[in-house]
Design a protein around this motif. Sequence first.
Motif, mmCIF file in Angstrom:
data_model
loop_
_atom_site.group_PDB
_atom_site.id
_atom_site.type_symbol
_atom_site.label_atom_id
_atom_site.label_comp_id
_atom_site.label_asym_id
_atom_site.label_seq_id
_atom_site.Cartn_x
_atom_site.Cartn_y
_atom_site.Cartn_z
ATOM 1 N N VAL A 15 0.858 -1.183 0.000
ATOM 2 C CA VAL A 15 0.000 0.000 0.000
ATOM 3 C C VAL A 15 0.897 1.236 0.000
ATOM 4 N N PRO A 16 0.798 2.094 -1.031
ATOM 5 C CA PRO A 16 1.673 3.268 -1.077
ATOM 6 C C PRO A 16 1.298 4.297 -0.025
ATOM 7 N N MET A 17 2.316 4.870 0.594
ATOM 8 C CA MET A 17 2.127 5.948 1.546
ATOM 9 C C MET A 17 2.202 7.290 0.800
ATOM 10 N N GLY A 67 6.048 2.237 0.614
ATOM 11 C CA GLY A 67 4.866 1.407 0.724
ATOM 12 C C GLY A 67 4.974 0.413 1.870
ATOM 13 N N MET A 68 3.825 0.051 2.426
ATOM 14 C CA MET A 68 3.763 -0.933 3.501
ATOM 15 C C MET A 68 3.134 -2.216 2.969
ATOM 16 N N GLY A 69 3.755 -3.347 3.291
ATOM 17 C CA GLY A 69 3.244 -4.634 2.856
ATOM 18 C C GLY A 69 2.899 -5.510 4.044
ATOM 19 N N VAL A 79 4.915 -7.408 8.798
ATOM 20 C CA VAL A 79 4.865 -6.108 8.125
ATOM 21 C C VAL A 79 6.242 -5.769 7.574
ATOM 22 N N THR A 80 6.285 -5.351 6.313
ATOM 23 C CA THR A 80 7.523 -4.864 5.717
ATOM 24 C C THR A 80 7.270 -3.496 5.095
ATOM 25 N N TRP A 81 8.359 -2.754 4.948
ATOM 26 C CA TRP A 81 8.291 -1.441 4.307
ATOM 27 C C TRP A 81 9.233 -1.429 3.117
ATOM 28 N N LEU A 82 8.772 -0.876 2.000
ATOM 29 C CA LEU A 82 9.602 -0.705 0.814
ATOM 30 C C LEU A 82 9.769 0.779 0.516
ATOM 31 N N ALA A 168 19.007 3.886 -8.801
ATOM 32 C CA ALA A 168 17.782 3.602 -8.056
ATOM 33 C C ALA A 168 18.141 2.654 -6.920
ATOM 34 N N ALA A 169 17.666 2.975 -5.726
ATOM 35 C CA ALA A 169 17.904 2.122 -4.562
ATOM 36 C C ALA A 169 16.569 1.654 -4.024
ATOM 37 N N VAL A 170 16.408 0.345 -3.930
ATOM 38 C CA VAL A 170 15.187 -0.276 -3.406
ATOM 39 C C VAL A 170 15.533 -0.905 -2.066
ATOM 40 N N GLU A 171 14.864 -0.468 -0.999
ATOM 41 C CA GLU A 171 15.196 -0.982 0.333
ATOM 42 C C GLU A 171 13.967 -1.568 1.010
ATOM 43 N N LEU A 172 14.117 -2.785 1.513
ATOM 44 C CA LEU A 172 13.085 -3.436 2.320
ATOM 45 C C LEU A 172 13.531 -3.416 3.772
ATOM 46 N N SER A 173 12.608 -3.024 4.655
ATOM 47 C CA SER A 173 12.881 -2.999 6.092
ATOM 48 C C SER A 173 11.759 -3.712 6.826
ATOM 49 N N THR A 174 12.118 -4.417 7.885
ATOM 50 C CA THR A 174 11.097 -5.048 8.726
ATOM 51 C C THR A 174 11.615 -5.206 10.145
#
Length: 214
Positions: A15-17, A67-69, A79-82, A168-174
């Motif tokens: 879900v995009p913030m 975005g939140m997944g 829950v993860t954040w991208l 471009a940097a794509v980061e996943l955080s949880t």
Amino acid sequence: MAGIDVDLVLPRGYVPMPLHGLDRAAAAATALAASLQPADATALRAEIDQRADLLAALAASGVRYCGMGMHMADGEPIVTWLTVWVLETGTPAENPRAMLLALAEGDPEAASGADVELVTIDGKPMMFRERITDLPVPEVPGHHDADETAPVYQLRATVPSDDGAALAAVELSTAFVSHGPDFRRLVVDIARSVTFTSTGDSTAALNIPTRLKL
């Protein structure tokens, strides 16, 4: 300088913030607090203000998507954040891989235990950085001690354009640290999907289909 559009493919469920029009979004969210008990309403308003400040700071730093997944693992919601950053260097690089190597050598996180690896996937150079770090817990009145931190798993993929004029940097955080490595394939697949297009003007965008191409 011409703007750079970045296309990438995300898996479903994120879900995009809002990164723009934050005052309007925060006001709409705050209106929900009217039906809550006073203590809960105060906590919700504080959290909304913090989220709005964070999103504003992300947008100012070059983030084009956050975005939140929500996922399920062993019957438990995860829950993860991208986040996706785009950096336009303005100067083409003869060797994008060498540019990534210079970034890796200058990354202070590598010296503090983060795993940094340069790879070539589908003929494109990429850099992956994986780490577990302690980050501040958002301050919500009555919910935790001040200055409290919590461990967070992070995996970042950095992909240069073919001419090296943009990254471009794509980061996943949880915060679900033990499940972090389960999302390695997801980040790799997103990185594989990244493409760059010059818009020819100063307006840059991020166009995101919602289904991952495997």
